[in-house]
Design an enzyme around this catalytic site. Structure first.
Site, PDB file in Angstrom:
ATOM      1  N   PHE A 139      32.425  38.674  36.262  1.00 22.12           N
ATOM      2  CA  PHE A 139      31.066  38.366  35.797  1.00 22.12           C
ATOM      3  C   PHE A 139      30.986  37.052  35.026  1.00 22.12           C
ATOM      4  O   PHE A 139      30.351  36.970  33.974  1.00 22.12           O
ATOM      5  CB  PHE A 139      30.506  39.529  34.960  1.00 22.12           C
ATOM      6  CG  PHE A 139      30.604  40.841  35.670  1.00 22.12           C
ATOM      7  CD1 PHE A 139      29.816  41.104  36.779  1.00 22.12           C
ATOM      8  CD2 PHE A 139      31.532  41.803  35.271  1.00 22.12           C
ATOM      9  CE1 PHE A 139      29.929  42.307  37.470  1.00 22.12           C
ATOM     10  CE2 PHE A 139      31.658  42.996  35.960  1.00 22.12           C
ATOM     11  CZ  PHE A 139      30.860  43.245  37.058  1.00 22.12           C
ATOM     12  N   SER A 158      35.729  34.678  37.319  1.00 26.80           N
ATOM     13  CA  SER A 158      35.353  34.766  38.728  1.00 26.80           C
ATOM     14  C   SER A 158      34.077  35.580  38.813  1.00 26.80           C
ATOM     15  O   SER A 158      33.603  36.130  37.814  1.00 26.80           O
ATOM     16  CB  SER A 158      36.456  35.458  39.528  1.00 26.80           C
ATOM     17  OG  SER A 158      36.528  36.813  39.139  1.00 26.80           O
ATOM     18  N   LYS A 159      33.562  35.634  40.023  1.00 28.41           N
ATOM     19  CA  LYS A 159      32.361  36.442  40.212  1.00 28.41           C
ATOM     20  C   LYS A 159      32.670  37.906  39.849  1.00 28.41           C
ATOM     21  O   LYS A 159      31.849  38.613  39.310  1.00 28.41           O
ATOM     22  CB  LYS A 159      31.893  36.346  41.660  1.00 28.41           C
ATOM     23  CG  LYS A 159      31.341  34.978  42.005  1.00 28.41           C
ATOM     24  CD  LYS A 159      32.112  34.297  43.120  1.00 28.41           C
ATOM     25  CE  LYS A 159      31.739  32.829  43.218  1.00 28.41           C
ATOM     26  NZ  LYS A 159      32.581  32.085  44.134  1.00 28.41           N
ATOM     27  N   GLN A 160      33.918  38.327  40.145  1.00 31.13           N
ATOM     28  CA  GLN A 160      34.311  39.715  39.879  1.00 31.13           C
ATOM     29  C   GLN A 160      34.384  40.014  38.382  1.00 31.13           C
ATOM     30  O   GLN A 160      34.185  41.142  37.957  1.00 31.13           O
ATOM     31  CB  GLN A 160      35.677  40.040  40.508  1.00 31.13           C
ATOM     32  CG  GLN A 160      35.681  40.141  42.028  1.00 31.13           C
ATOM     33  CD  GLN A 160      35.534  38.782  42.708  1.00 31.13           C
ATOM     34  OE1 GLN A 160      35.974  37.761  42.206  1.00 31.13           O
ATOM     35  NE2 GLN A 160      34.888  38.765  43.867  1.00 31.13           N
TER      36      GLN A 160
END
Ligand code: GLU
Length: 293
Positions: free
Chosen positions: A234, A230-232
């Site tokens: 990276f 996910s974006k979290q």
């Protein structure tokens, strides 16, 4: 029945391999069923937006050969529809204003399950208030086309849930249900991280008198530590210069067994093969699957 599918990314970051899986699976299922496939950008939460993400989505999908039908839909331009649905829920008496902070909910319930406090203690009109929908007393059951029969007991997992946030922003749950209805979506194919949100959406469809689409949740890709890409965490953005190897890997992840020779195919050839050979029943009924390094 006409088939209408969609891909509905939120612009909180650039599209990555996990996004490609959801885009590709929903695209292939739509095209294999002679259906339409729509693109909706869920830009409802400006503070969480990544600059440039919204504009990059159409460009990225085009580079991967995933062409959508009709006009691109932006949720930021559709507030009036969400406002109408919200007013309807309030008029029907299925929703109520709530001024509780997360801390207050935590202190009273020891967790995140809302205890219905504001249903009894109606907040003053002027107070900044969220709007919550009463959750069903009975468990919600549905058949997921990949994960099989599902049962969720919202009363014991979330309690009455938010459809308008305290900061005045419409919650994802409300907007997604309104748009899936207005766009005539018949099939929702997306990542299994959204499986627990589905009973809330089915409940809202019931209250608003909408018919429910069929749902199919694909496994989410995880890194070797088991964390969802996910974006979290990276996850690296998709590489627009080399779509074929990433499409090939996504097809392999979805257990579609592409012929190894297709690694040298063009995007169009690979997608044509994938549409013709798409088998939803081969997608593993797992919530999460490790993406090999
Ligand atoms: N916008 C949501 C996300 O990016 C997906 C919504 C959906 O597919 O229902 O996670």
């Amino acid at each position: 029945m006409e088939y209408v599918g969609r891909f509905a990314p939120s612009p909180t970051g650039l599209l990555h391999f996990g996004s490609l899986l959801a885009a590709l699976a929903s695209y292939l299922d739509a095209r294999a069923n002679d259906g339409r496939w729509l693109l909706r950008i869920e830009d409802l939460d400006p503070p969480r937006e990544h600059p440039g993400a919204s504009n990059s989505f159409p460009v990225t999908l085009e580079a991967f050969g995933l062409t959508w039908d009709g006009e691109l839909c932006l949720q930021s331009e559709r507030h009036e529809y969400y406002r109408d649905a919200l007013e309807r829920l309030l008029e029907l008496g299925d929703a109520y204003r709530c001024s509780c902070s997360r801390k207050q909910v935590q202190e009273r319930s020891g967790g995140i399950i809302y205890d219905g406090f504001c249903k009894l203690e109606v907040p003053e009109e002027e107070a900044d208030a969220a709007v919550r929908v009463q959750c069903p007393a009975e468990p919600t059951r549905f058949l997921d086309l990949i994960q099989g029969p599902q049962t969720f007991d919202l009363a014991h997992t979330s309690g009455d849930f938010v459809v308008l946030r305290k900061d005045g922003l419409f919650a994802y749950q409300l907007a997604v249900v309104v748009d899936d209805h207005l766009q005539g979506i018949t099939h929702v194919v997306r990542g299994s991280d959204l499986l627990p949100e589905t009973p809330k959406q089915i409940h809202l469809q019931d209250l608003l008198g909408y018919s429910a689409p069929r749902y199919a949740h694909i496994p989410v890709a995880a890194n070797p530590e088991g964390q969802k890409l996910s974006k979290q965490t990276f996850a690296t953005a998709l590489d627009l210069e080399h779509p074929v190897p990433q499409l090939f890997e996504a097809l392999t992840f979805l257990n579609q067994s592409p012929d190894p020779a297709l690694i040298d195919a063009s995007v169009t050839e690979l997608l044509n093969w994938a549409v013709t050979n798409w088998k939803m029943e081969q997608v593993p009924p797992l919530l999460k699957q490790i993406r090999p390094q």
